[in-house]
Scaffold this active site. Sequence first.
Site, PDB file in Angstrom:
ATOM      1  CG  ASP A 103      15.356  -0.551   3.282  1.00 41.01           C
ATOM      2  OD1 ASP A 103      16.452  -0.014   3.411  1.00 41.01           O
ATOM      3  OD2 ASP A 103      14.777  -1.132   4.218  1.00 41.01           O
ATOM      4  CE  LYS A 128      -2.771  -2.432   3.351  1.00 44.40           C
ATOM      5  NZ  LYS A 128      -3.146  -2.427   4.772  1.00 44.40           N
TER       6      LYS A 128
HETATM    7  P1  IMP Z   1      12.998  -3.637   0.408  1.00 50.71           P
HETATM    8  O1  IMP Z   1      12.522  -4.961  -0.125  1.00 50.71           O
HETATM    9  O2  IMP Z   1      13.869  -3.815   1.628  1.00 50.71           O
HETATM   10  O3  IMP Z   1      13.670  -2.777  -0.624  1.00 50.71           O
HETATM   11  O4  IMP Z   1      11.742  -2.832   0.979  1.00 50.71           O
HETATM   12  C1  IMP Z   1      10.530  -2.894   0.372  1.00 50.71           C
HETATM   13  C2  IMP Z   1       9.420  -2.277   1.173  1.00 50.71           C
HETATM   14  O5  IMP Z   1       9.724  -2.192   2.576  1.00 50.71           O
HETATM   15  C3  IMP Z   1       9.135  -0.862   0.788  1.00 50.71           C
HETATM   16  O6  IMP Z   1       8.351  -0.806  -0.371  1.00 50.71           O
HETATM   17  C4  IMP Z   1       8.406  -0.369   2.008  1.00 50.71           C
HETATM   18  O7  IMP Z   1       7.051  -0.718   1.962  1.00 50.71           O
HETATM   19  C5  IMP Z   1       9.094  -1.083   3.150  1.00 50.71           C
HETATM   20  N1  IMP Z   1      10.099  -0.197   3.789  1.00 50.71           N
HETATM   21  C6  IMP Z   1      11.447  -0.203   3.664  1.00 50.71           C
HETATM   22  N2  IMP Z   1      12.020   0.776   4.382  1.00 50.71           N
HETATM   23  C7  IMP Z   1      11.002   1.447   4.984  1.00 50.71           C
HETATM   24  C8  IMP Z   1      10.930   2.609   5.843  1.00 50.71           C
HETATM   25  O8  IMP Z   1      11.928   3.258   6.210  1.00 50.71           O
HETATM   26  N3  IMP Z   1       9.676   2.985   6.230  1.00 50.71           N
HETATM   27  C9  IMP Z   1       8.540   2.332   5.842  1.00 50.71           C
HETATM   28  N4  IMP Z   1       8.562   1.264   5.036  1.00 50.71           N
HETATM   29  C10 IMP Z   1       9.774   0.818   4.606  1.00 50.71           C
END
Ligand code: IMP
Length: 180
Positions: free
Chosen positions: A101, A42
């Site tokens: 991230d 979302k």
């Molecule tokens: P990744 O797979 O680690 O790149 O992260 C994917 C998802 O994690 C993002 O689309 C966010 O929904 C969530 N996410 C990562 N870092 C944050 C943050 O600092 N705040 C809120 N959601 C995060």
Amino acid sequence: MSKEIAEILISEEELKEICARLGKQISEDYKDKKLFLVSVLKGAVVFMADIMRNITCPCEIDFMSVSSYSGTKTTGVVKIKKDLDINPEGCDILLVEDILDSGVTLSYLKQMLLQRNARSIKVCTLLDKPENRQADIAADYVGKVVPDEFVVGYGLDYNEKYRNLPFVGILSPEVYGGKD
Ligand code: IMP
Ligand code: MG
């Protein structure tokens, strides 16, 4: 401002500027393509709503829902909770994300969508947190590079809260018991 937010990182005004800049660039780059905006629910829903209104070339939109997070920690396992309604074959997909991230979620989605014969796949992310990258992936369009802090607002949540804040802020570590 609530004491749960340590600092405003991106103001409403700056968010508008980011959407205008990225929308203009995307409109130029995709004017002769078959643009298909795919947003990840979302967290990216607010960014999607703003960026699509800054895009002037024709496009289709759709949403996917995946999960990989519990609290502030990634589980490393990506689950598809809602798939696309539209077949992406032959389309130029632009994945619209709230934050890149670890990159685990997006690299998984990119690979999955490539197998469905999309013509091209690129990534547009509002926020990029490169310090925490684990997967080999980079975004093609980036709103702003942010430090390795847990951020909320403008769609981003902590345990489903704070999505409605109109700015992006750093969550106070007291709310989630400090950084891991
Ligand atoms: P990744 O797979 O680690 O790149 O992260 C994917 C998802 O994690 C993002 O689309 C966010 O929904 C969530 N996410 C990562 N870092 C944050 C943050 O600092 N705040 C809120 N959601 C995060
Ligand atoms: Mg997300």
